[in-house]
Design a protein around this motif. Structure first.
Motif, mmCIF file in Angstrom:
data_model
loop_
_atom_site.group_PDB
_atom_site.id
_atom_site.type_symbol
_atom_site.label_atom_id
_atom_site.label_comp_id
_atom_site.label_asym_id
_atom_site.label_seq_id
_atom_site.Cartn_x
_atom_site.Cartn_y
_atom_site.Cartn_z
ATOM 1 N N THR A 130 30.960 -10.469 7.851
ATOM 2 C CA THR A 130 30.508 -9.385 7.090
ATOM 3 C C THR A 130 30.608 -7.869 7.810
ATOM 4 N N ARG A 131 30.878 -7.996 9.203
ATOM 5 C CA ARG A 131 30.757 -6.716 9.774
ATOM 6 C C ARG A 131 29.578 -5.786 9.725
ATOM 7 N N ARG A 132 28.465 -6.367 9.361
ATOM 8 C CA ARG A 132 27.279 -5.860 8.982
ATOM 9 C C ARG A 132 26.216 -6.010 10.101
ATOM 10 N N PRO A 133 25.233 -5.381 10.342
ATOM 11 C CA PRO A 133 24.099 -5.562 11.360
ATOM 12 C C PRO A 133 23.209 -6.916 10.935
ATOM 13 N N VAL A 134 22.891 -7.623 12.020
ATOM 14 C CA VAL A 134 21.867 -8.637 11.735
ATOM 15 C C VAL A 134 20.806 -8.589 12.544
ATOM 16 N N PRO A 135 19.806 -9.243 12.163
ATOM 17 C CA PRO A 135 18.663 -9.274 13.078
ATOM 18 C C PRO A 135 18.799 -10.098 14.256
ATOM 19 N N ILE A 136 18.064 -9.588 15.223
ATOM 20 C CA ILE A 136 18.125 -10.330 16.607
ATOM 21 C C ILE A 136 17.150 -11.542 16.527
ATOM 22 N N THR A 137 17.856 -12.549 16.809
ATOM 23 C CA THR A 137 16.996 -13.945 16.558
ATOM 24 C C THR A 137 16.005 -14.203 17.733
ATOM 25 N N ASP A 138 14.952 -14.959 17.347
ATOM 26 C CA ASP A 138 14.086 -15.248 18.753
ATOM 27 C C ASP A 138 14.653 -15.911 19.895
ATOM 28 N N GLU A 139 15.867 -16.430 19.495
ATOM 29 C CA GLU A 139 16.344 -17.347 20.609
ATOM 30 C C GLU A 139 17.272 -16.440 21.318
#
Length: 152
Positions: A130-139
């Motif tokens: 998507t080339r969009r920012p994504v949330p940083i996961t807990d992992e």
């Protein structure tokens, strides 16, 4: 209201190389020099990039899971001294903070035992499709804990 102007720019607190949890070394190449016979300022940015890439892209660290990439959103560099050829530059990097979709890294370059530049780099985690920012996961947050800079 605007902040007052001062004669002296603010400098980052200098950390010794040993304070950076990730360190790598690069060779200064003859082609890195400019007409002043020192390493060109643009090459400093390239050395900082090498430090970030050697940290993020090693698949064993799981700092950039499949389908995601870290994209540089901002870098601020303080130039503190010259570097020359021949020689080696030591690059230190550590995580200063994690936001919802971004990470702030502090970096430093050392040449012949002295700090020649510091940088603050803000990288955003982006979905490669998507080339969009994504949330940083807990992992990812857990995997980055060992790369955090010491406080102070």
């Amino acid at each position: 209201m605007n902040a007052p102007l001062t004669d002296k720019p603010a400098r980052r607190v200098l950390r010794p190389l040993e304070h950076f949890p990730h360190r790598t070394t690069e060779n200064v190449r003859f082609g890195d020099l400019d007409s002043n016979n020192h390493v060109n300022n643009a090459v400093f940015s390239t050395f900082f990039e090498a430090g970030r890439v050697t940290l993020f892209r090693d698949p064993k660290r799981a700092l950039m899971p499949e389908g995601l990439i870290w994209t540089l959103a901002q870098i601020t560099i303080d130039y503190l001294g010259e570097m020359h050829w021949p020689g080696k530059v030591e690059i230190g990097i550590g995580l200063a903070s994690l936001g919802r979709t971004s990470a702030v890294f502090e970096q430093a370059l050392f040449f012949e035992g002295r700090c020649t530049a510091t940088a603050k780099a803000i990288n955003v985690l982006v979905d490669t499709t998507t080339r969009r920012p994504v949330p940083i996961t807990d992992e990812i947050r857990t995997n980055y804990q060992r790369w955090m800079l010491p406080k102070g």
